[in-house]
Design a protein around this motif. Sequence first.
Motif, PDB file in Angstrom:
ATOM      1  N   VAL A   8       7.825  -2.293   0.146  1.00  0.00           N
ATOM      2  CA  VAL A   8       7.436  -0.897   0.373  1.00  0.00           C
ATOM      3  C   VAL A   8       8.584   0.043   0.022  1.00  0.00           C
ATOM      4  O   VAL A   8       8.387   1.085  -0.624  1.00  0.00           O
ATOM      5  N   LYS A   9       9.797  -0.334   0.427  1.00  0.00           N
ATOM      6  CA  LYS A   9      10.970   0.496   0.129  1.00  0.00           C
ATOM      7  C   LYS A   9      11.206   0.584  -1.372  1.00  0.00           C
ATOM      8  O   LYS A   9      11.533   1.659  -1.908  1.00  0.00           O
ATOM      9  N   THR A  10      11.031  -0.538  -2.069  1.00  0.00           N
ATOM     10  CA  THR A  10      11.224  -0.558  -3.520  1.00  0.00           C
ATOM     11  C   THR A  10      10.222   0.356  -4.216  1.00  0.00           C
ATOM     12  O   THR A  10      10.582   1.095  -5.144  1.00  0.00           O
ATOM     13  N   LEU A  11       8.978   0.322  -3.773  1.00  0.00           N
ATOM     14  CA  LEU A  11       7.959   1.203  -4.360  1.00  0.00           C
ATOM     15  C   LEU A  11       8.333   2.669  -4.151  1.00  0.00           C
ATOM     16  O   LEU A  11       8.204   3.488  -5.065  1.00  0.00           O
ATOM     17  N   ALA A  12       8.805   2.983  -2.954  1.00  0.00           N
ATOM     18  CA  ALA A  12       9.186   4.376  -2.655  1.00  0.00           C
ATOM     19  C   ALA A  12      10.340   4.822  -3.548  1.00  0.00           C
ATOM     20  O   ALA A  12      10.348   5.950  -4.050  1.00  0.00           O
ATOM     21  N   LEU A  13      11.314   3.931  -3.769  1.00  0.00           N
ATOM     22  CA  LEU A  13      12.456   4.267  -4.609  1.00  0.00           C
ATOM     23  C   LEU A  13      12.043   4.486  -6.061  1.00  0.00           C
ATOM     24  O   LEU A  13      12.726   5.197  -6.809  1.00  0.00           O
ATOM     25  N   LYS A  14      10.925   3.894  -6.442  1.00  0.00           N
ATOM     26  CA  LYS A  14      10.408   4.064  -7.800  1.00  0.00           C
ATOM     27  C   LYS A  14       9.413   5.221  -7.892  1.00  0.00           C
ATOM     28  O   LYS A  14       8.711   5.365  -8.895  1.00  0.00           O
ATOM     29  N   GLY A  15       9.337   6.016  -6.829  1.00  0.00           N
ATOM     30  CA  GLY A  15       8.448   7.162  -6.825  1.00  0.00           C
ATOM     31  C   GLY A  15       7.018   6.847  -6.444  1.00  0.00           C
ATOM     32  O   GLY A  15       6.133   7.707  -6.554  1.00  0.00           O
ATOM     33  N   LEU A  16       6.773   5.622  -5.988  1.00  0.00           N
ATOM     34  CA  LEU A  16       5.423   5.203  -5.607  1.00  0.00           C
ATOM     35  C   LEU A  16       5.303   5.208  -4.085  1.00  0.00           C
ATOM     36  O   LEU A  16       5.121   4.173  -3.445  1.00  0.00           O
ATOM     37  N   ASP A  17       5.405   6.385  -3.506  1.00  0.00           N
ATOM     38  CA  ASP A  17       5.310   6.503  -2.055  1.00  0.00           C
ATOM     39  C   ASP A  17       3.848   6.686  -1.643  1.00  0.00           C
ATOM     40  O   ASP A  17       2.925   6.465  -2.437  1.00  0.00           O
ATOM     41  N   GLN A  18       3.614   7.098  -0.393  1.00  0.00           N
ATOM     42  CA  GLN A  18       2.255   7.213   0.140  1.00  0.00           C
ATOM     43  C   GLN A  18       1.409   8.262  -0.577  1.00  0.00           C
ATOM     44  O   GLN A  18       0.194   8.248  -0.463  1.00  0.00           O
ATOM     45  N   SER A  19       2.054   9.152  -1.315  1.00  0.00           N
ATOM     46  CA  SER A  19       1.283  10.148  -2.054  1.00  0.00           C
ATOM     47  C   SER A  19       0.633   9.547  -3.300  1.00  0.00           C
ATOM     48  O   SER A  19      -0.309  10.125  -3.855  1.00  0.00           O
ATOM     49  N   LYS A  20       1.124   8.383  -3.721  1.00  0.00           N
ATOM     50  CA  LYS A  20       0.591   7.749  -4.929  1.00  0.00           C
ATOM     51  C   LYS A  20      -0.017   6.372  -4.690  1.00  0.00           C
ATOM     52  O   LYS A  20      -0.835   5.907  -5.481  1.00  0.00           O
ATOM     53  N   VAL A  21       0.411   5.727  -3.618  1.00  0.00           N
ATOM     54  CA  VAL A  21      -0.068   4.370  -3.334  1.00  0.00           C
ATOM     55  C   VAL A  21      -0.519   4.268  -1.883  1.00  0.00           C
ATOM     56  O   VAL A  21       0.227   4.639  -0.968  1.00  0.00           O
ATOM     57  N   GLU A  22      -1.714   3.782  -1.679  1.00  0.00           N
ATOM     58  CA  GLU A  22      -2.221   3.503  -0.322  1.00  0.00           C
ATOM     59  C   GLU A  22      -2.068   2.012  -0.062  1.00  0.00           C
ATOM     60  O   GLU A  22      -2.613   1.177  -0.799  1.00  0.00           O
ATOM     61  N   LEU A  23      -1.308   1.663   0.947  1.00  0.00           N
ATOM     62  CA  LEU A  23      -1.078   0.262   1.288  1.00  0.00           C
ATOM     63  C   LEU A  23      -1.939  -0.150   2.477  1.00  0.00           C
ATOM     64  O   LEU A  23      -1.926   0.502   3.521  1.00  0.00           O
TER      65      LEU A  23
END
Length: 318
Positions: free
Chosen positions: A46-61
């Motif tokens: 989850v942290k890696t996705l956020a660092l790549k700009g894929l946070d909750q605004s772009k990805v629903e986990l």
Amino acid sequence: MRSCFYLILFLLSLTCVLPSYAGRKLVAAVLTSDITRYKESHRALVKTLALKGLDQSKVELVVQTPNPDPISWANTIRKFNGIGSDIIITYGAPVTLAAIREVDNIPIVFVDVYGPVEAGVTRSMAAPGRNLTGVSSKVPMITLIKAANDIKHIKSLGILYNGREIGSVIQLKEIRRLAAQMGFSVVELNVSSANMLDSALGTLTSSDVDFIYAAESTLVTRSLEKVIFRARDHGIPVISHVPEAADKGALVTLEINTYEQGQLAGECVSAILQGKKQGQIPVATPKKVDLVINLKAAKLLDLNVPIQVLNISTKIVK
């Protein structure tokens, strides 16, 4: 009928949140039971996705932790298929194999699969094929066995494994090959239930094995402290590849870094979301592998750890 009923209930429960997926990718994760290392890997993902700009605004986990059995794993995968997941993340070989059987058009990113090629999960490490890629947790068995043998000569090695979990079986086969090469015998106990574990421990602790190897399986991992304490009471050291086994009292472990596994899996998810074909993404192998020596356990077992073993270790528990 009952499975269909529960699937309908699950889908209905999501109707209030499905609109929030608009414009976002839906990534669904299946964690095998309540195993700590999977939770740590998932946090890193989850942290890696956020660092790549894929946070909750772009990805629903969406995360599910079903009971550790094939029916529960399959039902969870079907639910994720039913809600239109864009990617399914699987932790451990059993869940990964269940996902392969249940879906063929959704990208799968697996985490912590010991020997993906030997397990029949991928065609190769470089080009996994099918609809999946992920992270291997395989490390050299010979390193672990030689370190243990340098501490105490192995004449007989007890093995706790689960014949229903492919990673556990692969580790068993690797030890058989090493036993033939190095000239020690093996005592194999197939453990797939709590009652079988108690019986197996009774058999091993009453035998003349020099070590007990705890192969990776859901049951053994969840009962690792019990295995270590029972063995220690009979003067038998435990060795394993299970992460954090040394912290729980095992004498020697060779452990993959669970956080790095999550980071690598996050990079796979990111690449797929950016349009790369999952079957063309090479299977990743963590570079951070620790040979851990537990000096506290050695003292309790009245064992001396030679300097050559300490020199090659990367972590020491005192």
